[in-house]
Design an enzyme around this catalytic site. Structure first.
Site, short mmCIF file in Angstrom:
data_model
loop_
_atom_site.label_atom_id
_atom_site.label_comp_id
_atom_site.label_asym_id
_atom_site.label_seq_id
_atom_site.Cartn_x
_atom_site.Cartn_y
_atom_site.Cartn_z
N GLY A 83 45.56 50.26 32.54
CA GLY A 83 45.28 50.63 33.94
C GLY A 83 46.22 51.66 34.52
O GLY A 83 47.00 52.30 33.81
N GLU A 116 50.75 44.66 22.89
CA GLU A 116 49.44 44.02 22.70
C GLU A 116 48.34 45.08 22.55
O GLU A 116 47.47 44.98 21.72
CB GLU A 116 49.19 43.16 23.94
CG GLU A 116 47.84 42.56 24.07
CD GLU A 116 47.79 41.69 25.32
OE1 GLU A 116 48.77 40.98 25.60
OE2 GLU A 116 46.77 41.71 26.01
N1 COA Z 1 45.10 39.06 47.67
C1 COA Z 1 43.78 39.36 47.73
N2 COA Z 1 43.22 40.32 46.98
C2 COA Z 1 44.01 40.99 46.13
C3 COA Z 1 45.37 40.73 46.03
C4 COA Z 1 45.92 39.73 46.83
N3 COA Z 1 47.21 39.44 46.79
N4 COA Z 1 45.90 41.57 45.12
C5 COA Z 1 44.90 42.33 44.68
N5 COA Z 1 43.76 41.99 45.27
C6 COA Z 1 42.46 42.61 45.06
C7 COA Z 1 42.55 44.11 45.10
O1 COA Z 1 42.42 44.62 46.41
C8 COA Z 1 41.41 44.50 44.21
O2 COA Z 1 40.19 44.37 44.91
P1 COA Z 1 39.10 45.53 44.88
O3 COA Z 1 38.71 45.64 43.44
O4 COA Z 1 38.04 45.00 45.77
O5 COA Z 1 39.81 46.74 45.39
C9 COA Z 1 41.40 43.41 43.13
O6 COA Z 1 42.06 42.29 43.72
C10 COA Z 1 42.14 43.81 41.85
O7 COA Z 1 43.44 44.24 42.17
P2 COA Z 1 44.10 45.46 41.39
O8 COA Z 1 45.51 45.55 41.77
O9 COA Z 1 43.26 46.68 41.52
O10 COA Z 1 43.96 44.93 39.90
P3 COA Z 1 44.14 45.70 38.53
O11 COA Z 1 42.83 46.09 38.03
O12 COA Z 1 45.21 46.74 38.64
O13 COA Z 1 44.67 44.52 37.60
C11 COA Z 1 45.90 42.51 37.24
C12 COA Z 1 45.87 43.86 37.95
C13 COA Z 1 47.19 41.85 37.64
C14 COA Z 1 44.71 41.66 37.61
C15 COA Z 1 45.88 42.76 35.70
O14 COA Z 1 46.97 43.55 35.34
C16 COA Z 1 45.93 41.44 34.92
O15 COA Z 1 44.90 40.84 34.67
N6 COA Z 1 47.15 40.99 34.51
C17 COA Z 1 47.31 39.73 33.81
C18 COA Z 1 47.27 39.89 32.31
C19 COA Z 1 48.32 40.84 31.79
O16 COA Z 1 49.34 41.11 32.40
N7 COA Z 1 48.11 41.37 30.62
C20 COA Z 1 49.07 42.31 30.06
C21 COA Z 1 48.93 42.60 28.70
S1 COA Z 1 47.56 43.77 28.40
#
Ligand code: COA
Length: 428
Positions: free
Chosen positions: A215, A236
């Site tokens: 991302g 990973e």
């Molecule tokens: N409260 C409510 N909504 C929230 C929020 C919060 N605290 N934080 C984020 N959101 C919403 C965002 O606004 C966004 O909504 P939208 O799509 O309607 O705009 C959605 O949730 C996703 O947030 P975003 O920050 O864009 O997510 P991302 O695609 O950058 O992914 C994680 C971030 C954390 C979900 C992702 O990195 C993950 O799944 N991590 C866990 C697994 C991991 O770390 N793997 C690593 C090895 S590959």
């Protein structure tokens, strides 16, 4: 393609013929990400005669027709990671979620073998070996233990090296079908991601070995590493940004204390540029996820730095990365594997990076307390450094008071006063 190996032609059939071998109630495991055997899944989804057939995989990039409400009686999806096309089914209880550290998945598969493994592989070499290409992770364990192995052989699948090989003798049904692999468009990097990338880059030193997720944030971090020297990769997954740094000579893997001279990776998602780069490339070593993500293996890498993202952090440093409240958004993936591995690595550090706000700036992602039922991914005992566009909060070894102060300092300025007030009300 070299001459077909012995026994190959006899196993060739159409996708429709191959999926006829699936029976109602079977448990099916498929490759993931860009390695999903799409032609097999399409043919499978035409079989409305099946009942309660499980389809397990981790991340999918494409559509997931088996998750459609009208397919409920036919298929049941199960996963440890919800993605864009499976999330609604998981949240509505039409698909199952099984929580697991990613590194434990191959062992879980070995203990609970699937009836059918469906994978996508490269054409066989002259010795009869196909490569699992972009998805080696848990696919190798799936193929080794499933009762029936069906493989889509695709000339566009890169022949990656490492633990990626499956012999034609170990495949039951072969479906030759050439199609371009799915590609992930480069993430949009705005000023917030750029600032996060810059702060993360300041925490990375020459000679460090990196793990990066998927991302905008990982891509932004890579942009600011152009002047570093002799970085390594033990991750990973990797995407296109890593290729650019390899080509520029920034990533050499020369200083790695384990697997020196090799980028060690479990799966790959990116553009054709990435898939072409890894093809037959000895610098890229694909390994199974019980190796790549095993915290004890990661710990043997000195100066290991992991960079992952999250959704919300409370003032004690408890990290929610996979759910908004109790609603499953993704999964733990390899986050905790790498946070723990990096903590045990000599000179290691782990970074959790996120924008300071969500919902167009209306919500602070740093909160005084998580809501009821919140799912904690990384515990406050494991968390090390949290980064937002406002800087880095060092949490390891800090008192609760220091943690709260450091986190408030990197919260969005609009929310800092309220966070202070809530902290005082709760803990002082
Ligand atoms: N409260 C409510 N909504 C929230 C929020 C919060 N605290 N934080 C984020 N959101 C919403 C965002 O606004 C966004 O909504 P939208 O799509 O309607 O705009 C959605 O949730 C996703 O947030 P975003 O920050 O864009 O997510 P991302 O695609 O950058 O992914 C994680 C971030 C954390 C979900 C992702 O990195 C993950 O799944 N991590 C866990 C697994 C991991 O770390 N793997 C690593 C090895 S590959």
């Amino acid at each position: 393609m070299p001459e077909k190996p012995k026994g190959y032609a006899e196993k060739c059939m159409t996708a429709e013929q191959a999926v006829l071998r699936v029976r109602s109630g079977d448990r099916i495991v498929t490759g993931q990400g860009a390695g999903m055997p799409s032609v097999l899944l399409e043919a499978l989804c035409k079989r409305d005669d099946l009942r309660k057939t499980e389809i397990f995989h981790v991340l999918t990039l494409g559509a997931a027709p088996y998750c459609a409400p009208e397919k409920q009686e036919v298929f049941r999806h199960n996963t440890i990671f919800a993605g864009a096309s499976t999330r609604t089914a998981v949240q509505q209880g039409r698909a199952d979620f099984t929580t697991s550290f990613f590194y434990q998945l191959p062992e879980w598969i070995r203990r609970n073998p699937f009836d059918v493994a469906m994978v996508q592989v490269s054409p066989p070499d002259r010795h009869g070996y196909c490569s699992l290409g972009v998805s080696v992770d848990y696919a190798q364990a799936a193929v080794a233990t499933a009762g029936l192995v069906i493989a889509q052989v695709n000339k566009h699948m890169p022949r990656t090296l490492g633990d990626s090989f499956v012999h034609v003798d170990d495949i039951d049904c072969i479906v030759e079908y050439n199609e371009p692999l799915p590609e992930l468009p480069g993430a949009k990097i705005g000023p917030v991601e750029e600032a996060i990338g810059r702060h993360c880059a300041e925490l990375i030193r020459d000679g460090d070995t990196l793990q990066l997720g998927i991302g905008a944030i990982p891509d932004a971090v890579l942009l600011f590493l152009q002047d570093k020297k002799d970085l390594g990769i033990h991750s990973e997954m990797i995407s296109d940004g890593v290729v650019s740094l390899i080509e520029k000579g920034v990533i050499t893997c020369r200083k790695k204390t384990l697997d020196r001279g090799k980028c060690v990776v479990g799966f790959l998602i990116g553009s054709r540029k990435l898939y072409d780069f890894v093809d037959d490339n000895p610098f890229i070593e694909m390994r199974t996820i019980d190796y790549v993500n095993d915290p004890q293996v990661i710990a043997r890498q000195d100066n290991m730095v992991s960079i992952n993202s999250c959704l919300q952090v409370d003032l004690l440093g408890q990290v929610c990365s996979e759910a908004v409240g109790a609603r499953q958004f993704s999964g733990v993936g390899g986050q905790v594997d790498f946070v723990r591995g990096a903590a045990m690595s000599r000179g290691g550090r782990s970074i959790i990076a996120m924008p300071s706000t969500a919902a167009r700036g209306t919500l602070s992602r740093i909160v005084a307390q998580h809501g009821e039922g919140a799912i904690i991914t990384t515990s406050r005992n494991d968390v090390d450094i949290v980064v937002t566009e406002y800087g880095a909060a060092h949490l390891r070894g800090k008192t609760n008071q220091q943690r709260a102060e450091n986190l408030i300092a990197i919260a969005h300025p609009d929310f800092r006063e309220e966070l202070r007030r809530r902290w005082r009300a709760l803990f002082e």
